[in-house]
Design a protein around this motif. Structure first.
Motif, PDB file in Angstrom:
ATOM      1  N   PRO A 155       0.831  -1.211   0.000  1.00  0.00           N
ATOM      2  CA  PRO A 155       0.000   0.000   0.000  1.00  0.00           C
ATOM      3  C   PRO A 155       0.867   1.264   0.000  1.00  0.00           C
ATOM      4  N   ALA A 156       0.440   2.237  -0.772  1.00  0.00           N
ATOM      5  CA  ALA A 156       1.216   3.466  -0.930  1.00  0.00           C
ATOM      6  C   ALA A 156       0.857   4.495   0.138  1.00  0.00           C
ATOM      7  N   ASP A 157       1.846   5.307   0.486  1.00  0.00           N
ATOM      8  CA  ASP A 157       1.601   6.447   1.373  1.00  0.00           C
ATOM      9  C   ASP A 157       0.979   7.603   0.599  1.00  0.00           C
ATOM     10  N   CYS A 158       1.247   7.633  -0.710  1.00  0.00           N
ATOM     11  CA  CYS A 158       0.739   8.728  -1.539  1.00  0.00           C
ATOM     12  C   CYS A 158       0.632   8.248  -2.982  1.00  0.00           C
ATOM     13  N   ILE A 159      -0.357   8.746  -3.682  1.00  0.00           N
ATOM     14  CA  ILE A 159      -0.507   8.519  -5.121  1.00  0.00           C
ATOM     15  C   ILE A 159      -0.600   9.868  -5.810  1.00  0.00           C
ATOM     16  N   LEU A 186      -3.945   2.662  -1.861  1.00  0.00           N
ATOM     17  CA  LEU A 186      -3.489   3.681  -0.926  1.00  0.00           C
ATOM     18  C   LEU A 186      -3.757   3.234   0.515  1.00  0.00           C
ATOM     19  N   LYS A 187      -2.809   3.510   1.402  1.00  0.00           N
ATOM     20  CA  LYS A 187      -2.992   3.230   2.822  1.00  0.00           C
ATOM     21  C   LYS A 187      -4.116   4.094   3.394  1.00  0.00           C
ATOM     22  N   PRO A 188      -4.821   3.599   4.418  1.00  0.00           N
ATOM     23  CA  PRO A 188      -5.740   4.485   5.141  1.00  0.00           C
ATOM     24  C   PRO A 188      -4.949   5.669   5.689  1.00  0.00           C
ATOM     25  N   GLY A 189      -5.448   6.861   5.477  1.00  0.00           N
ATOM     26  CA  GLY A 189      -4.732   8.053   5.892  1.00  0.00           C
ATOM     27  C   GLY A 189      -3.754   8.574   4.857  1.00  0.00           C
ATOM     28  N   GLY A 190      -3.528   7.771   3.779  1.00  0.00           N
ATOM     29  CA  GLY A 190      -2.619   8.179   2.721  1.00  0.00           C
ATOM     30  C   GLY A 190      -3.203   9.293   1.866  1.00  0.00           C
ATOM     31  N   HIS A 191      -2.347   9.938   1.086  1.00  0.00           N
ATOM     32  CA  HIS A 191      -2.762  11.103   0.306  1.00  0.00           C
ATOM     33  C   HIS A 191      -2.898  10.795  -1.187  1.00  0.00           C
ATOM     34  N   VAL A 225     -15.166  13.126  -1.921  1.00  0.00           N
ATOM     35  CA  VAL A 225     -15.868  12.920  -0.657  1.00  0.00           C
ATOM     36  C   VAL A 225     -16.666  11.620  -0.701  1.00  0.00           C
ATOM     37  N   GLY A 226     -17.307  11.363  -1.832  1.00  0.00           N
ATOM     38  CA  GLY A 226     -18.099  10.147  -1.984  1.00  0.00           C
ATOM     39  C   GLY A 226     -17.274   8.876  -1.942  1.00  0.00           C
ATOM     40  N   GLU A 227     -16.002   8.988  -2.295  1.00  0.00           N
ATOM     41  CA  GLU A 227     -15.107   7.829  -2.275  1.00  0.00           C
ATOM     42  C   GLU A 227     -14.279   7.746  -0.994  1.00  0.00           C
ATOM     43  N   GLY A 228     -14.660   8.528   0.009  1.00  0.00           N
ATOM     44  CA  GLY A 228     -14.026   8.402   1.317  1.00  0.00           C
ATOM     45  C   GLY A 228     -12.794   9.256   1.540  1.00  0.00           C
ATOM     46  N   PHE A 229     -12.684  10.357   0.808  1.00  0.00           N
ATOM     47  CA  PHE A 229     -11.540  11.245   0.971  1.00  0.00           C
ATOM     48  C   PHE A 229     -11.939  12.544   1.665  1.00  0.00           C
ATOM     49  N   VAL A 230     -10.981  13.120   2.357  1.00  0.00           N
ATOM     50  CA  VAL A 230     -11.122  14.466   2.923  1.00  0.00           C
ATOM     51  C   VAL A 230     -10.203  15.380   2.127  1.00  0.00           C
ATOM     52  N   VAL A 254      -5.188  19.110  -6.642  1.00  0.00           N
ATOM     53  CA  VAL A 254      -5.986  18.691  -5.492  1.00  0.00           C
ATOM     54  C   VAL A 254      -5.190  17.744  -4.595  1.00  0.00           C
ATOM     55  N   VAL A 255      -5.222  18.007  -3.294  1.00  0.00           N
ATOM     56  CA  VAL A 255      -4.647  17.089  -2.309  1.00  0.00           C
ATOM     57  C   VAL A 255      -5.760  16.647  -1.390  1.00  0.00           C
ATOM     58  N   ALA A 256      -5.902  15.328  -1.236  1.00  0.00           N
ATOM     59  CA  ALA A 256      -6.924  14.771  -0.339  1.00  0.00           C
ATOM     60  C   ALA A 256      -6.338  13.574   0.393  1.00  0.00           C
ATOM     61  N   HIS A 257      -6.824  13.285   1.587  1.00  0.00           N
ATOM     62  CA  HIS A 257      -6.345  12.091   2.276  1.00  0.00           C
ATOM     63  C   HIS A 257      -7.500  11.104   2.475  1.00  0.00           C
ATOM     64  N   LYS A 258      -7.137   9.843   2.454  1.00  0.00           N
ATOM     65  CA  LYS A 258      -8.101   8.756   2.582  1.00  0.00           C
ATOM     66  C   LYS A 258      -8.445   8.571   4.050  1.00  0.00           C
ATOM     67  N   GLU A 259      -9.719   8.678   4.367  1.00  0.00           N
ATOM     68  CA  GLU A 259     -10.137   8.526   5.765  1.00  0.00           C
ATOM     69  C   GLU A 259      -9.847   7.121   6.261  1.00  0.00           C
ATOM     70  N   LYS A 260      -9.446   7.018   7.506  1.00  0.00           N
ATOM     71  CA  LYS A 260      -9.129   5.704   8.103  1.00  0.00           C
ATOM     72  C   LYS A 260     -10.403   4.931   8.385  1.00  0.00           C
TER      73      LYS A 260
END
Length: 260
Positions: A155-159, A186-191, A225-230, A254-260
């Motif tokens: 899993p990646a820290d960032c894509i 992408l890892k949970p919390g990843g960007h 947002v619909g795909e679980g990103f902030v 755009v920078v967004a992070h994946k919600e855990k």
């Protein structure tokens, strides 16, 4: 030209060197310098300077064979894995990474980093560092549910995905579907960092015109947002250049992070 006759990036592929020359070179008639070169370089430099985006693995899922979006990245990630669905783009990219004769010259990108305040001597060293930070350029199949099947990537820290969704998506459902595929890597919390063109319907490579998916800022925000990103950061830049090679209205970062 009837849009139904436009070629598709992920079906027909395109001349990756021609794409670089028309949209990312330092030629006098290359009018996209501010939008395709400086805009992403400037914004990536700023977000990395904040210190919140870093880690072991960055995956690059971008159209074409450009690398300017990775020059800053190699300072903040141990390994960068580049995924390509197009053999021609892979060959062009490997020519640069292996320092082969005839590789595309990215010296003008170095100058842009100097313009935004980065140390020029340090940056020359970073070009070598970028090459050493990329252990793999791997072939992917964007049509598969797991685009790397049968390979399993950590899993990646960032894509980073630059202009790829623009040229592979036919409609909004496609955009959501591909974004979901990328998100699984992408890892949970990843960007997730998305660079794209808003309001575009086509781009021209050589004498061939390629399809571009038309979307706007509101759609991107709702989809993420619909795909679980902030969403952490959304920057836009209105088009000022004049060219009939492509018809986008503005660029987005755009920078967004994946919600855990």
């Amino acid at each position: 030209m009837d849009s139904s006759s436009y070629k598709r990036y992920n079906v027909h592929g395109f001349d990756s060197r021609q794409h670089l020359e028309q949209y990312l070179s330092d030629k006098p008639d290359m009018v996209f310098r501010e939008d395709t070169l400086k805009f992403p370089i400037e914004n990536l430099s700023k977000i990395y300077a904040d210190g919140c985006i870093k880690g072991s693995i960055l995956i690059d899922l971008s159209a074409g064979s450009f690398v300017h979006q990775l020059y800053s990245s190699c300072e903040y990630f141990k390994d960068i894995i580049i995924l390509k669905g197009n053999e021609r783009c892979m060959m062009e990219l490997k020519r640069y990474l292996d320092s082969r004769t005839g590789a595309f010259d990215w010296g003008h990108a170095i100058k842009l980093h100097e313009e935004i305040g980065e140390n020029s001597d340090q940056f020359l060293d970073r070009e070598a560092k970028l090459r050493s930070t990329i252990p793999h350029v791997l072939k992917c199949d964007l049509d598969k549910e797991n685009i790397m099947d049968p390979i399993v990537l950590p899993p990646a820290d960032c894509i980073i995905s630059a202009w790829l969704l623009d040229v592979i998506c036919k409609d909004q459902d496609d955009y959501r579907r591909y974004l979901r595929k990328f998100s699984r890597m992408l890892k949970p919390g990843g960007h997730m960092i998305l660079i794209g063109a808003l309001g575009s319907t086509y781009l021209t490579i050589g004498k061939e015109r390629f399809h571009a998916f038309t979307y706007d800022e509101d759609f991107v925000r709702k989809t993420l947002v619909g795909e679980g990103f902030v969403i952490n950061n959304f920057k836009g830049k209105k088009r000022t250049n004049v060219s009939d090679l492509t018809d986008y209205k503005s660029k987005m970062f755009v920078v967004a992070h994946k919600e855990k």
